[in-house]
Design a protein around this motif. Structure first.
Motif, short mmCIF file in Angstrom:
data_model
loop_
_atom_site.label_atom_id
_atom_site.label_comp_id
_atom_site.label_asym_id
_atom_site.label_seq_id
_atom_site.Cartn_x
_atom_site.Cartn_y
_atom_site.Cartn_z
N PRO A 1 0.83 -1.21 0.00
CA PRO A 1 0.00 0.00 0.00
C PRO A 1 0.87 1.26 0.00
CG PRO A 1 -0.11 -1.13 2.12
CD PRO A 1 0.67 -2.01 1.19
N MET A 2 0.34 2.28 -0.64
CA MET A 2 1.07 3.54 -0.74
C MET A 2 1.03 4.28 0.60
SD MET A 2 0.38 6.68 -3.37
CE MET A 2 0.24 5.57 -4.73
N PRO A 3 2.13 4.83 1.05
CA PRO A 3 2.12 5.60 2.29
C PRO A 3 1.22 6.83 2.15
CG PRO A 3 4.37 5.18 1.57
CD PRO A 3 3.47 4.72 0.48
N PRO A 4 0.59 7.26 3.25
CA PRO A 4 -0.32 8.41 3.16
C PRO A 4 0.35 9.67 2.64
CG PRO A 4 -0.56 7.30 5.27
CD PRO A 4 0.58 6.65 4.57
N GLY A 5 1.61 9.89 3.02
CA GLY A 5 2.31 11.09 2.56
C GLY A 5 2.54 11.08 1.06
N GLN A 6 2.83 9.91 0.50
CA GLN A 6 3.04 9.81 -0.95
C GLN A 6 1.73 10.03 -1.70
OE1 GLN A 6 6.11 9.43 -2.15
NE2 GLN A 6 5.42 9.58 -4.26
N ALA A 7 0.63 9.48 -1.18
CA ALA A 7 -0.68 9.69 -1.80
C ALA A 7 -1.06 11.17 -1.75
CB ALA A 7 -1.73 8.84 -1.10
N LYS A 8 -0.73 11.83 -0.67
CA LYS A 8 -1.00 13.27 -0.53
C LYS A 8 -0.28 14.05 -1.62
CE LYS A 8 1.34 15.91 2.38
NZ LYS A 8 1.76 17.21 2.00
N LYS A 9 0.98 13.69 -1.88
CA LYS A 9 1.75 14.38 -2.91
C LYS A 9 1.17 14.14 -4.30
CE LYS A 9 6.19 14.11 -0.52
NZ LYS A 9 7.52 13.48 -0.57
N ILE A 10 0.74 12.91 -4.56
CA ILE A 10 0.21 12.57 -5.89
C ILE A 10 -1.11 13.29 -6.16
CG2 ILE A 10 -0.77 10.68 -7.26
CD1 ILE A 10 1.41 8.90 -6.07
N TYR A 11 -2.01 13.28 -5.16
CA TYR A 11 -3.33 13.86 -5.37
C TYR A 11 -3.39 15.35 -5.07
CZ TYR A 11 -4.92 9.12 -6.03
OH TYR A 11 -5.09 7.86 -6.51
N GLY A 12 -2.31 15.91 -4.54
CA GLY A 12 -2.22 17.35 -4.36
C GLY A 12 -3.06 17.91 -3.22
N THR A 13 -3.35 17.11 -2.22
CA THR A 13 -4.10 17.64 -1.08
C THR A 13 -3.14 18.20 -0.05
OG1 THR A 13 -4.14 15.49 0.01
CG2 THR A 13 -5.99 15.99 -1.44
N LYS A 14 -3.69 18.96 0.91
CA LYS A 14 -2.85 19.56 1.93
C LYS A 14 -2.62 18.64 3.12
CE LYS A 14 -3.83 24.36 0.88
NZ LYS A 14 -4.22 25.66 1.41
N SER A 15 -3.52 17.67 3.31
CA SER A 15 -3.41 16.80 4.47
C SER A 15 -3.36 15.34 4.02
CB SER A 15 -4.63 16.99 5.38
OG SER A 15 -4.61 16.05 6.43
N ALA A 16 -2.60 14.55 4.77
CA ALA A 16 -2.51 13.11 4.48
C ALA A 16 -3.53 12.33 5.29
CB ALA A 16 -1.11 12.60 4.78
N LYS A 17 -4.31 13.02 6.10
CA LYS A 17 -5.27 12.35 6.98
C LYS A 17 -6.30 11.50 6.22
CE LYS A 17 -8.07 13.37 11.03
NZ LYS A 17 -8.59 14.41 11.91
N PRO A 18 -6.84 11.94 5.08
CA PRO A 18 -7.82 11.10 4.37
C PRO A 18 -7.21 9.81 3.82
CG PRO A 18 -7.94 13.35 3.58
CD PRO A 18 -6.76 13.27 4.48
N PHE A 19 -5.92 9.76 3.64
CA PHE A 19 -5.28 8.59 3.05
C PHE A 19 -4.77 7.61 4.10
CE2 PHE A 19 -4.66 12.19 0.17
CZ PHE A 19 -5.32 11.72 -0.93
N ALA A 20 -4.77 8.00 5.37
CA ALA A 20 -4.29 7.13 6.43
C ALA A 20 -5.38 6.11 6.77
CB ALA A 20 -3.92 7.95 7.64
N PRO A 21 -5.03 4.82 6.91
CA PRO A 21 -6.05 3.80 7.11
C PRO A 21 -6.76 3.92 8.46
CG PRO A 21 -3.86 2.83 7.23
CD PRO A 21 -3.70 4.24 6.78
N GLY A 22 -6.13 4.44 9.48
CA GLY A 22 -6.77 4.56 10.78
C GLY A 22 -7.54 5.85 10.97
N GLN A 23 -7.57 6.70 9.97
CA GLN A 23 -8.21 8.01 10.11
C GLN A 23 -9.55 8.10 9.40
OE1 GLN A 23 -6.93 10.34 12.10
NE2 GLN A 23 -5.26 8.94 12.57
N ASN A 24 -10.13 6.96 9.02
CA ASN A 24 -11.44 6.99 8.35
C ASN A 24 -12.53 7.23 9.39
OD1 ASN A 24 -10.21 6.43 5.95
ND2 ASN A 24 -10.43 4.22 6.17
N LYS A 25 -13.41 8.17 9.09
CA LYS A 25 -14.52 8.47 10.01
C LYS A 25 -15.84 8.13 9.37
CE LYS A 25 -12.25 12.03 12.64
NZ LYS A 25 -12.31 13.38 13.13
#
Length: 63
Positions: free
Chosen positions: A39-63
């Motif tokens: 799985p892609m690290p949350p920080g790498q996904a953040k860079k690819i998709y251009g968001t400001k936060s890696a929180k949506p990509f982290a597996p434990g941060q789903n609400k």
């Protein structure tokens, strides 16, 4: 008449070989244990998709 039968048998025989031919398959890439899908690290996904936060990509941060 005899040559016509030989001609027809030759055509049917050659068509039977053509009909059974299958197209060659492309070779499968070799599988290496070092290059297994991870799985892609949350920080790498953040860079690819251009968001400001890696929180949506982290597996434990789903609400």
């Amino acid at each position: 008449m005899k040559s016509l039968k030989i001609y027809l048998v030759t055509i049917v025989f050659s068509l039977s070989f053509v009909a059974c031919a299958a197209p060659p398959r492309p070779p499968k890439p070799p599988k290496h244990p070092r290059h297994a899908a991870k799985p892609m690290p949350p920080g790498q996904a953040k860079k690819i998709y251009g968001t400001k936060s890696a929180k949506p990509f982290a597996p434990g941060q789903n609400k």
